[in-house]
Design a protein around this motif. Structure first.
Motif, short mmCIF file in Angstrom:
data_model
loop_
_atom_site.label_atom_id
_atom_site.label_comp_id
_atom_site.label_asym_id
_atom_site.label_seq_id
_atom_site.Cartn_x
_atom_site.Cartn_y
_atom_site.Cartn_z
N ALA A 291 -10.91 0.62 5.55
CA ALA A 291 -11.70 1.74 5.02
C ALA A 291 -12.70 1.21 4.00
O ALA A 291 -12.48 0.17 3.38
N ALA A 292 -13.78 1.94 3.83
CA ALA A 292 -14.83 1.50 2.91
C ALA A 292 -14.37 1.53 1.46
O ALA A 292 -14.78 0.68 0.65
N ASP A 293 -13.51 2.49 1.12
CA ASP A 293 -13.08 2.67 -0.26
C ASP A 293 -11.61 2.33 -0.41
O ASP A 293 -10.78 2.77 0.39
N VAL A 294 -11.30 1.56 -1.45
CA VAL A 294 -9.92 1.19 -1.77
C VAL A 294 -9.62 1.66 -3.18
O VAL A 294 -10.39 1.41 -4.11
N TYR A 295 -8.48 2.34 -3.34
CA TYR A 295 -8.08 2.90 -4.62
C TYR A 295 -6.76 2.29 -5.08
O TYR A 295 -6.01 1.71 -4.30
N LEU A 296 -6.48 2.47 -6.36
CA LEU A 296 -5.16 2.19 -6.91
C LEU A 296 -4.97 3.09 -8.12
O LEU A 296 -5.91 3.68 -8.64
N PHE B 106 0.83 -1.20 0.00
CA PHE B 106 0.00 0.00 0.00
C PHE B 106 0.87 1.25 0.00
O PHE B 106 1.93 1.28 0.63
N HIS B 107 0.41 2.27 -0.72
CA HIS B 107 0.98 3.60 -0.54
C HIS B 107 0.44 4.21 0.74
O HIS B 107 1.17 4.83 1.51
N PHE B 108 -0.87 4.02 0.96
CA PHE B 108 -1.54 4.62 2.12
C PHE B 108 -2.49 3.59 2.70
O PHE B 108 -3.13 2.84 1.96
N TYR B 109 -2.58 3.59 4.04
CA TYR B 109 -3.36 2.53 4.67
C TYR B 109 -3.84 2.98 6.04
O TYR B 109 -3.20 2.77 7.05
N ILE C 29 -3.73 0.98 -2.85
CA ILE C 29 -2.79 -0.09 -3.19
C ILE C 29 -1.73 0.47 -4.12
O ILE C 29 -2.00 1.30 -4.98
N GLY C 30 -0.50 -0.01 -3.95
CA GLY C 30 0.58 0.43 -4.84
C GLY C 30 1.74 -0.55 -4.80
O GLY C 30 1.71 -1.56 -4.10
N GLN D 298 -5.89 -9.85 -3.00
CA GLN D 298 -5.66 -10.05 -1.57
C GLN D 298 -5.46 -8.72 -0.84
O GLN D 298 -5.96 -8.52 0.26
N LEU D 299 -4.77 -7.78 -1.48
CA LEU D 299 -4.56 -6.46 -0.88
C LEU D 299 -5.87 -5.68 -0.78
O LEU D 299 -6.10 -4.95 0.18
N THR D 300 -6.74 -5.85 -1.77
CA THR D 300 -8.03 -5.18 -1.73
C THR D 300 -8.86 -5.68 -0.54
O THR D 300 -9.48 -4.88 0.17
#
Length: 272
Positions: free
Chosen positions: A225-230, A185-188, A195-196, A216-218
């Motif tokens: 958190a409710a929202d996951v980005y990449l 992750f970049h941020f978590y 994810i990064g 798996q990271l998602t």
């Protein structure tokens, strides 16, 4: 009257509530996860905040995030030159950021952009049912951090910091004793999960390892958190298709750019 100054914590808190996270995900990350290590210079015109230029020095290049509030009022060259002096960077250093189309045009109008901008997609996970059931990737151990850093650097990844590997969950897949794919992750945290750093060794690409790691990271990210980005380069169509297949959709398209900190007024005059 034009003033430039470092922003206070109170102002940063106000900006967190104002920023559209999906349109300005990078700046939002500076306001939250990178806040303790970032510096924020704001430009005020007649006491109105017009723009912010944030900076961190942890990456392998001077990394910035630009947020424009009052586009018609911002005095852009003055902001750039003040930031250059405040951050003690020279005219010739190559900096990096991610810009929306309007901001890209602003940087280009003063001749700041070097090289060719790369189109970059922000994607958000929206379909839980498309994630994989497999959990074959393993947690990266503390004693493996140096090995992971070396792996990422050798595979050309530069958009990560050592602290991200130490602070965020990181997964790896090995062939024998050697990593062949890693991701993290970049941020978590509850503010932002992104994810990064998903990289597969060249000889092992096309085997679904990146898809497994992303899935798996998602799943891990949605526990925080409710929202996951990449983020992904738009030209990387195989990766974009993998992410779509896992339930991601594009929420914003921007440009990764290299730029200098010396405005060229002649370029701006010709652009007008």
């Amino acid at each position: 009257m034009v003033l430039h100054r470092l922003l206070t914590g109170e102002t940063l808190d106000q900006l967190i509530n104002q920023v559209d996270r999906e349109k300005h995900l990078l700046f939002y990350s500076y306001l939250t996860q990178r806040r303790g290590k970032a510096q924020f210079i704001g430009q005020y015109v007649d006491d109105h905040l017009t723009a912010v230029l944030a900076y961190i020095s942890e990456l392998s290049f001077p990394a910035f995030s630009f947020y424009c509030i009052e586009r018609d009022e911002v005095l852009f060259p003055e902001l750039i030159m003040f930031a250059r002096e405040a951050y003690r960077l020279n005219d010739h250093v190559t900096c990096g950021t991610i810009l929306c189309e309007h901001d890209l045009q602003l940087f280009q109008s003063y001749g700041l952009i070097t090289g060719t901008p790369q189109r970059f997609l922000t994607m958000k996970h929206v379909d839980q049912e498309k994630l994989l059931a497999s959990h074959n990737a393993e947690d990266v151990k503390v004693e493996e951090y140096d090995e992971v850093v070396h792996f990422l650097q050798n595979e050309g990844m530069r958009f990560f910091t050592r602290s991200e590997i130490e602070r965020c969950p990181f997964l790896g897949i090995k062939d024998g004793k050697n990593f062949i794919a890693v991701g993290g992750f970049h941020f978590y945290d509850a503010h932002l999960v992104e994810i990064g750093n998903i990289v597969t060794r060249q000889a092992y690409r096309g085997k679904g390892l990146g898809k497994l790691l992303t899935s798996q990271l998602t799943i891990i990210g949605k526990q925080r958190a409710a929202d996951v980005y990449l983020g992904v380069l738009s030209e990387n169509e195989p990766a974009v298709n993998v992410y779509k297949g896992l339930g991601y959709e594009t929420t914003a398209e921007r440009s990764i750019v290299d730029f200098k900190l010396k405005p060229d007024y002649k370029c701006h005059s010709s652009a007008n």
